[in-house]
Design an enzyme around this catalytic site. Structure first.
Site, PDB file in Angstrom:
ATOM      1  N   TYR A  10       0.825  -1.235   0.000  1.00  0.00           N
ATOM      2  CA  TYR A  10       0.000   0.000   0.000  1.00  0.00           C
ATOM      3  C   TYR A  10       0.855   1.281   0.000  1.00  0.00           C
ATOM      4  O   TYR A  10       0.856   2.035  -0.975  1.00  0.00           O
ATOM      5  CB  TYR A  10      -0.920  -0.063   1.220  1.00  0.00           C
ATOM      6  CG  TYR A  10      -1.758   1.165   1.487  1.00  0.00           C
ATOM      7  CD1 TYR A  10      -2.342   1.904   0.446  1.00  0.00           C
ATOM      8  CD2 TYR A  10      -1.999   1.581   2.801  1.00  0.00           C
ATOM      9  CE1 TYR A  10      -3.128   3.017   0.702  1.00  0.00           C
ATOM     10  CE2 TYR A  10      -2.788   2.687   3.064  1.00  0.00           C
ATOM     11  CZ  TYR A  10      -3.344   3.408   2.020  1.00  0.00           C
ATOM     12  OH  TYR A  10      -4.116   4.509   2.299  1.00  0.00           O
ATOM     13  N   ASP A  55      12.932 -12.336  -0.810  1.00  0.00           N
ATOM     14  CA  ASP A  55      12.533 -12.241   0.590  1.00  0.00           C
ATOM     15  C   ASP A  55      13.729 -11.810   1.437  1.00  0.00           C
ATOM     16  O   ASP A  55      14.816 -12.407   1.336  1.00  0.00           O
ATOM     17  CB  ASP A  55      12.035 -13.630   1.027  1.00  0.00           C
ATOM     18  CG  ASP A  55      11.278 -13.562   2.331  1.00  0.00           C
ATOM     19  OD1 ASP A  55      10.127 -14.010   2.371  1.00  0.00           O
ATOM     20  OD2 ASP A  55      11.849 -13.038   3.330  1.00  0.00           O
ATOM     21  N   PHE A  77      10.118  -0.340   3.111  1.00  0.00           N
ATOM     22  CA  PHE A  77       8.744  -0.546   3.592  1.00  0.00           C
ATOM     23  C   PHE A  77       8.475  -2.000   3.974  1.00  0.00           C
ATOM     24  O   PHE A  77       7.590  -2.256   4.790  1.00  0.00           O
ATOM     25  CB  PHE A  77       7.729  -0.196   2.487  1.00  0.00           C
ATOM     26  CG  PHE A  77       7.709   1.249   2.108  1.00  0.00           C
ATOM     27  CD1 PHE A  77       6.951   2.153   2.822  1.00  0.00           C
ATOM     28  CD2 PHE A  77       8.461   1.715   1.034  1.00  0.00           C
ATOM     29  CE1 PHE A  77       6.930   3.494   2.484  1.00  0.00           C
ATOM     30  CE2 PHE A  77       8.451   3.050   0.684  1.00  0.00           C
ATOM     31  CZ  PHE A  77       7.681   3.938   1.407  1.00  0.00           C
ATOM     32  N   TYR A 145       4.475  -5.988  16.984  1.00  0.00           N
ATOM     33  CA  TYR A 145       4.648  -5.180  15.764  1.00  0.00           C
ATOM     34  C   TYR A 145       5.401  -3.894  16.102  1.00  0.00           C
ATOM     35  O   TYR A 145       6.435  -3.578  15.492  1.00  0.00           O
ATOM     36  CB  TYR A 145       3.285  -4.871  15.127  1.00  0.00           C
ATOM     37  CG  TYR A 145       3.367  -3.773  14.108  1.00  0.00           C
ATOM     38  CD1 TYR A 145       4.111  -3.932  12.939  1.00  0.00           C
ATOM     39  CD2 TYR A 145       2.723  -2.535  14.318  1.00  0.00           C
ATOM     40  CE1 TYR A 145       4.221  -2.906  12.015  1.00  0.00           C
ATOM     41  CE2 TYR A 145       2.825  -1.511  13.395  1.00  0.00           C
ATOM     42  CZ  TYR A 145       3.572  -1.703  12.248  1.00  0.00           C
ATOM     43  OH  TYR A 145       3.688  -0.678  11.336  1.00  0.00           O
ATOM     44  N   PHE A 173       1.445   7.892  11.479  1.00  0.00           N
ATOM     45  CA  PHE A 173       0.203   7.680  12.217  1.00  0.00           C
ATOM     46  C   PHE A 173      -0.721   6.903  11.262  1.00  0.00           C
ATOM     47  O   PHE A 173      -0.224   6.085  10.506  1.00  0.00           O
ATOM     48  CB  PHE A 173      -0.317   9.028  12.747  1.00  0.00           C
ATOM     49  CG  PHE A 173       0.496   9.453  13.959  1.00  0.00           C
ATOM     50  CD1 PHE A 173       1.847   9.781  13.821  1.00  0.00           C
ATOM     51  CD2 PHE A 173      -0.042   9.436  15.224  1.00  0.00           C
ATOM     52  CE1 PHE A 173       2.624  10.099  14.937  1.00  0.00           C
ATOM     53  CE2 PHE A 173       0.723   9.758  16.349  1.00  0.00           C
ATOM     54  CZ  PHE A 173       2.057  10.088  16.202  1.00  0.00           C
ATOM     55  N   HIS A 193      -8.508  -2.527   8.350  1.00  0.00           N
ATOM     56  CA  HIS A 193      -8.466  -1.081   8.608  1.00  0.00           C
ATOM     57  C   HIS A 193      -9.832  -0.410   8.483  1.00  0.00           C
ATOM     58  O   HIS A 193     -10.700  -0.875   7.752  1.00  0.00           O
ATOM     59  CB  HIS A 193      -7.447  -0.412   7.679  1.00  0.00           C
ATOM     60  CG  HIS A 193      -6.055  -0.859   7.953  1.00  0.00           C
ATOM     61  ND1 HIS A 193      -5.438  -1.838   7.212  1.00  0.00           N
ATOM     62  CD2 HIS A 193      -5.200  -0.526   8.933  1.00  0.00           C
ATOM     63  CE1 HIS A 193      -4.238  -2.061   7.717  1.00  0.00           C
ATOM     64  NE2 HIS A 193      -4.069  -1.283   8.768  1.00  0.00           N
ATOM     65  N   ILE A 211     -18.293  -0.890  14.658  1.00  0.00           N
ATOM     66  CA  ILE A 211     -17.473   0.066  15.416  1.00  0.00           C
ATOM     67  C   ILE A 211     -16.983  -0.653  16.672  1.00  0.00           C
ATOM     68  O   ILE A 211     -17.796  -1.154  17.465  1.00  0.00           O
ATOM     69  CB  ILE A 211     -18.294   1.315  15.802  1.00  0.00           C
ATOM     70  CG1 ILE A 211     -18.669   2.105  14.545  1.00  0.00           C
ATOM     71  CG2 ILE A 211     -17.533   2.178  16.807  1.00  0.00           C
ATOM     72  CD1 ILE A 211     -19.471   3.389  14.803  1.00  0.00           C
ATOM     73  N   PHE A 212     -15.678  -0.693  16.838  1.00  0.00           N
ATOM     74  CA  PHE A 212     -15.113  -1.419  17.987  1.00  0.00           C
ATOM     75  C   PHE A 212     -15.103  -0.531  19.235  1.00  0.00           C
ATOM     76  O   PHE A 212     -14.095   0.055  19.590  1.00  0.00           O
ATOM     77  CB  PHE A 212     -13.688  -1.887  17.666  1.00  0.00           C
ATOM     78  CG  PHE A 212     -13.600  -2.853  16.515  1.00  0.00           C
ATOM     79  CD1 PHE A 212     -14.567  -3.832  16.313  1.00  0.00           C
ATOM     80  CD2 PHE A 212     -12.532  -2.793  15.609  1.00  0.00           C
ATOM     81  CE1 PHE A 212     -14.480  -4.716  15.245  1.00  0.00           C
ATOM     82  CE2 PHE A 212     -12.438  -3.676  14.544  1.00  0.00           C
ATOM     83  CZ  PHE A 212     -13.416  -4.640  14.354  1.00  0.00           C
ATOM     84  N   GLY A 288      -6.167  -3.733  22.704  1.00  0.00           N
ATOM     85  CA  GLY A 288      -4.925  -3.044  22.323  1.00  0.00           C
ATOM     86  C   GLY A 288      -5.123  -1.698  21.651  1.00  0.00           C
ATOM     87  O   GLY A 288      -4.152  -1.096  21.197  1.00  0.00           O
TER      88      GLY A 288
HETATM   89  N1  UDP Z   1     -12.025   0.230  13.733  1.00  0.00           N
HETATM   90  C1  UDP Z   1     -13.375  -0.073  13.845  1.00  0.00           C
HETATM   91  N2  UDP Z   1     -13.907  -1.004  12.979  1.00  0.00           N
HETATM   92  C2  UDP Z   1     -13.168  -1.623  12.007  1.00  0.00           C
HETATM   93  C3  UDP Z   1     -11.785  -1.303  11.909  1.00  0.00           C
HETATM   94  C4  UDP Z   1     -11.246  -0.375  12.792  1.00  0.00           C
HETATM   95  O1  UDP Z   1     -14.079   0.464  14.701  1.00  0.00           O
HETATM   96  O2  UDP Z   1     -13.704  -2.456  11.258  1.00  0.00           O
HETATM   97  C5  UDP Z   1     -11.419   1.220  14.648  1.00  0.00           C
HETATM   98  C6  UDP Z   1     -10.259   0.667  15.480  1.00  0.00           C
HETATM   99  O3  UDP Z   1     -10.754   0.073  16.667  1.00  0.00           O
HETATM  100  C7  UDP Z   1      -9.425   1.933  15.732  1.00  0.00           C
HETATM  101  C8  UDP Z   1      -9.663   2.772  14.471  1.00  0.00           C
HETATM  102  O4  UDP Z   1     -10.846   2.247  13.877  1.00  0.00           O
HETATM  103  O5  UDP Z   1      -9.947   2.635  16.846  1.00  0.00           O
HETATM  104  C9  UDP Z   1      -8.524   2.697  13.470  1.00  0.00           C
HETATM  105  O6  UDP Z   1      -8.215   1.322  13.259  1.00  0.00           O
HETATM  106  P1  UDP Z   1      -7.288   0.822  12.067  1.00  0.00           P
HETATM  107  O7  UDP Z   1      -7.238  -0.680  12.163  1.00  0.00           O
HETATM  108  O8  UDP Z   1      -7.731   1.416  10.784  1.00  0.00           O
HETATM  109  O9  UDP Z   1      -5.861   1.447  12.392  1.00  0.00           O
HETATM  110  P2  UDP Z   1      -4.935   1.357  13.724  1.00  0.00           P
HETATM  111  O10 UDP Z   1      -5.293   2.607  14.513  1.00  0.00           O
HETATM  112  O11 UDP Z   1      -5.219   0.088  14.414  1.00  0.00           O
HETATM  113  O12 UDP Z   1      -3.555   1.426  13.176  1.00  0.00           O
END
Ligand code: UDP
Length: 328
Positions: A10, A55, A77, A145, A173, A193, A211-212, A288
């Site tokens: 990407y 690799d 990258f 990671y 970021f 993502h 939404i997590f 996390g």
């Molecule tokens: N997120 C979400 N639903 C998803 C994917 C991500 O709510 O299907 C939230 C995730 O919990 C975080 C934010 O979106 O708070 C960004 O997550 P992402 O995986 O895009 O990037 P990260 O911040 O983990 O690098």
């Protein structure tokens, strides 16, 4: 010639376009484990591109690149980049991201190539002690990671002291969007993502977007992140390379927009840009995830003269165009 590792992926592919547009000849080294041959083919249509499939965990593979081409500098990258997977399988992350990079660095030193731009991450900071996060923020990664990237940052410092390797370590970021001409884009399998997951839930039989967690200590309860456009981010790599040529000294820069957007904000902007309702549900927090991460990127603006220009709406628009193309 500039060597770009991981340019089938990407961010690497967008950096490759930027270098090609600015007249550089590039060699690409990628194992195509997560990258795509279609991306390499798209890059080959844009300029002088030599592709070597290999690799970093096999030192002979990377040695062959340096034997064949005259490499002035490396933009590195190639790495695995999924936090959850790194917790479940740290061996995979340390072997590839750390040991693979050691092979690369040792080969560079052997061939007297002493300039590298490295993809690091805000995940090296861990739980933020304050925001916005500047480069002096303590680094205490909370997953393998982030630790693998921090280890490489430290190795690069030692390689500077001992062998004169000059590195610019760029701490990204969150990254969003894709090439305005939709030649390359964000293509992960599986996709984890935020923005591509929201967009995916508008196609065919994709599931409701989740939404997590909405019980974080933020104004709307959802996590806040700093989403920088991938073309703006790509430009920072070229500026970092020019800075390295001019200053010939190692340094570290945060790359972000300095603006936080919550998950809910991003979701609302997606609905607005797409002019449609998107099915959504609130589920448990993802382990996390810190509540709030956004950058202090003043140093990159001051010293690299980097000025990210694209809006989050533009990022979402281009990301959507790329998703549409892939779903056709
Ligand atoms: N997120 C979400 N639903 C998803 C994917 C991500 O709510 O299907 C939230 C995730 O919990 C975080 C934010 O979106 O708070 C960004 O997550 P992402 O995986 O895009 O990037 P990260 O911040 O983990 O690098």
């Amino acid at each position: 010639m500039i060597l770009i590792t991981g340019a089938a992926g990407y961010i690497g592919s967008h950096a490759a376009i930027n270098f090609l547009n600015n007249g550089y000849e590039i060699a690409i080294f990628d194992n195509l484990e997560n990258g795509h041959i279609e991306t390499i083919e798209a890059l080959k249509r844009l300029g002088k591109v030599e592709f070597v499939k290999g690799d970093l965990r096999n030192i002979e593979d990377i040695e062959s690149v340096f034997n064949k081409y005259d490499i002035d500098a490396v933009i590195h990258f190639a790495a695995f980049a999924l936090v959850g997977e790194s917790v479940a399988n740290p061996s995979k992350y340390y072997r590839n991201n750390v040991y693979g990079t050691l092979n690369l660095l040792d080969t560079m030193i052997k061939h007297n190539c002493k300039k590298i731009i490295f993809s690091s991450t805000c995940a090296t900071y861990g739980e933020p002690q304050y925001t916005p996060i500047d480069e002096k923020h303590p680094q205490n990664p909370i997953n393998p990671y982030g630790m693998s990237k921090l280890m490489v940052e430290k190795i690069m410092e030692d390689y500077d002291t001992a062998y004169g390797l000059k590195s610019i370590r760029l701490r990204y970021f969150n990254v969003a969007g894709c090439d305005e001409q939709i030649r390359v884009g964000e293509w992960h399998e599986p996709e984890t993502h935020l923005i591509p997951n929201i967009l995916k839930s508008t196609f065919g039989n994709e599931k409701t977007f989740k939404i997590f967690g909405n019980d974080y200590t933020t104004p709307d309860g959802t996590c806040i992140r700093d989403y920088v456009n991938v073309e703006d981010l790509a430009e920072a790599h070229r500026l970092a390379y020019l800075y390295l040529l001019k200053e010939n000294k190692s340094d570290i820069f945060n790359l972000g927009t300095e603006n936080g957007n919550s998950v809910k904000n991003i979701f609302d902007i997606c609905e607005k840009v797409l002019e449609r309702k998107i099915p959504v549900q609130i589920v448990e927090r993802r382990p996390g995830d810190p509540a709030k991460l956004f950058a202090d990127a003043a140093k990159a603006k001051r010293l690299l003269h980097w000025c990210p220009q694209r809006t989050i709406e533009q990022s979402i628009k281009t990301a959507y165009e790329y998703e549409k193309l892939r779903n056709n």
